[in-house]
Design an enzyme around this catalytic site. Structure first.
Site, PDB file in Angstrom:
ATOM      1  CD  GLN A  58      -0.888  -0.926   3.820  1.00  0.00           C
ATOM      2  OE1 GLN A  58      -1.860  -1.353   4.144  1.00  0.00           O
ATOM      3  NE2 GLN A  58       0.109  -1.347   4.633  1.00  0.00           N
TER       4      GLN A  58
ATOM      5  CG  HIS B 126      -5.092   3.205  19.625  1.00  0.00           C
ATOM      6  ND1 HIS B 126      -4.652   4.541  18.395  1.00  0.00           N
ATOM      7  CD2 HIS B 126      -5.190   1.822  18.532  1.00  0.00           C
ATOM      8  CE1 HIS B 126      -4.088   3.942  17.513  1.00  0.00           C
ATOM      9  NE2 HIS B 126      -4.308   2.570  17.491  1.00  0.00           N
TER      10      HIS B 126
ATOM     11  CG  ASP C  76      -1.644   2.823  14.704  1.00  0.00           C
ATOM     12  OD1 ASP C  76      -1.531   2.446  15.820  1.00  0.00           O
ATOM     13  OD2 ASP C  76      -2.066   2.000  14.071  1.00  0.00           O
TER      14      ASP C  76
ATOM     15  CG  ASP D 299      -1.145 -13.007   5.987  1.00  0.00           C
ATOM     16  OD1 ASP D 299      -1.920 -12.459   6.436  1.00  0.00           O
ATOM     17  OD2 ASP D 299      -0.857 -13.206   4.633  1.00  0.00           O
ATOM     18  N   GLY D 300      -0.595 -11.832   8.950  1.00  0.00           N
ATOM     19  CA  GLY D 300      -2.026 -12.113  10.243  1.00  0.00           C
ATOM     20  C   GLY D 300      -2.670 -13.376   9.947  1.00  0.00           C
TER      21      GLY D 300
ATOM     22  CG  ASP E 210      -5.078  -1.952  14.991  1.00  0.00           C
ATOM     23  OD1 ASP E 210      -6.213  -1.443  14.390  1.00  0.00           O
ATOM     24  OD2 ASP E 210      -4.974  -1.044  15.988  1.00  0.00           O
TER      25      ASP E 210
ATOM     26  CG  ASP F   7     -11.282   1.477   5.732  1.00  0.00           C
ATOM     27  OD1 ASP F   7     -12.036   0.835   6.419  1.00  0.00           O
ATOM     28  OD2 ASP F   7     -11.101   2.482   5.519  1.00  0.00           O
TER      29      ASP F   7
ATOM     30  N   PRO G 187      -4.629  -5.525   1.773  1.00  0.00           N
ATOM     31  CG  PRO G 187      -2.709  -4.259   2.636  1.00  0.00           C
ATOM     32  CD  PRO G 187      -4.004  -3.836   1.061  1.00  0.00           C
TER      33      PRO G 187
END
Length: 271
Positions: free
Chosen positions: A13, A44, A68, A118-119, A137, A140, A144
């Site tokens: 991205q 958060h 983040d 990759d989760g 978390d 949109d 990915p």
């Protein structure tokens, strides 16, 4: 937009940090705002504290995404043994480390196992009953993060949860992303059971419409809106000087307006 201190196209991205007079620095992925210095605590605190307060003794926490660092920062306010964070895009972590220090401040915590991976693949491969809490978390449901909105992914998450474990996922806006919001809710109810899924709402000034949601699914017979120690949450809020979450907000966030209940077909559900 003013200054752009970080601007990089990763394999996944476009990752940018902007500076704005109203919101301070903010992270944008593919030109969509992910978090801003000014109001990130709304998001958060509300993705972390409701589930962490409901679980009797969270020891192992998995964060999917969260590049983040804000989610990990909130989780590490608890005496957990280990937090595993799986973020697909190294550029997001790098940008946040350098330009969002108030969010990325726990990235060097020894309890954090930060993996650039990759989760979706990660939850597919981990052992059953590995985590007390799973926090999704993600951004949109495009690019990915798209796979973070599929039934397969959530089935794997459920398998990875210990008994009495909780999952919370960023659930989009009921006003602007009605389709993603309702489909995710239905998907979780199919996997965890109708009574095991709850939606909470909170204000997020920098997100479309200002109304945002997290969806909570529980493995076991827990009502996340009610089954927590009000006194413990009150003391925690005070001690950690939380800026959004509180013991009263906890309960109130699960009270849904009529139009949202109708969307989720929950008008008949006894809370």
């Amino acid at each position: 937009t003013g200054n752009i201190p970080f601007n990089e196209t990763s394999p996944y991205q476009i990752v940018r940090i902007f500076e704005s007079p109203e919101f301070g620095r903010f992270l944008a992925l593919n030109n969509m705002v992910m978090c801003t210095e000014r109001d990130e605590f709304h998001y958060h605190e509300m993705i972390v504290h409701p589930v962490m307060q409901v679980h009797a003794d969270p020891k192992r926490v998995l964060v999917i995404g969260g590049g983040d660092g804000g989610t990990v920062r909130e989780v590490l306010k608890y005496p957990v043994e280990k937090v595993t964070m799986v973020e697909i895009d190294e550029a997001v972590v790098r940008a946040s480390r350098e330009f969002l220090p108030t969010m990325s401040c726990e990235f060097n915590n020894p309890k954090l196992d930060l993996r650039i991976a990759d989760g979706i693949q990660y939850v597919k491969e981990i052992e059953e009953a590995s985590f007390d809490i799973i926090i999704v978390d993600g951004s949109d449901p495009v690019g990915p993060a798209e796979g973070l909105f599929t039934a397969d992914f959530y089935r794997n998450c459920m398998r990875a949860l210990r008994p009495e474990g909780l999952l919370v996922t960023q659930g989009e806006s009921p006003l602007f992303q009605e389709k993603a919001f309702t489909e995710l809710n239905q998907c979780l109810k199919k996997i965890f059971g109708r009574e095991q899924v709850r939606t909470l709402l909170f204000y997020a000034p920098s997100y479309p419409s200002g109304m945002w949601s997290h969806q909570v699914a529980v493995k076991g017979n827990i009502n996340p809106a009610k089954d927590f120690s009000v006194e413990k949450a009150r003391l925690f809020t005070k001690e950690k000087k939380l800026k959004y979450y509180s013991e009263k907000i906890h309960t109130a966030a699960f009270e849904l307006p009529g139009f949202v209940k109708t969307m989720l077909k929950e008008t008949d559900q006894a809370k």
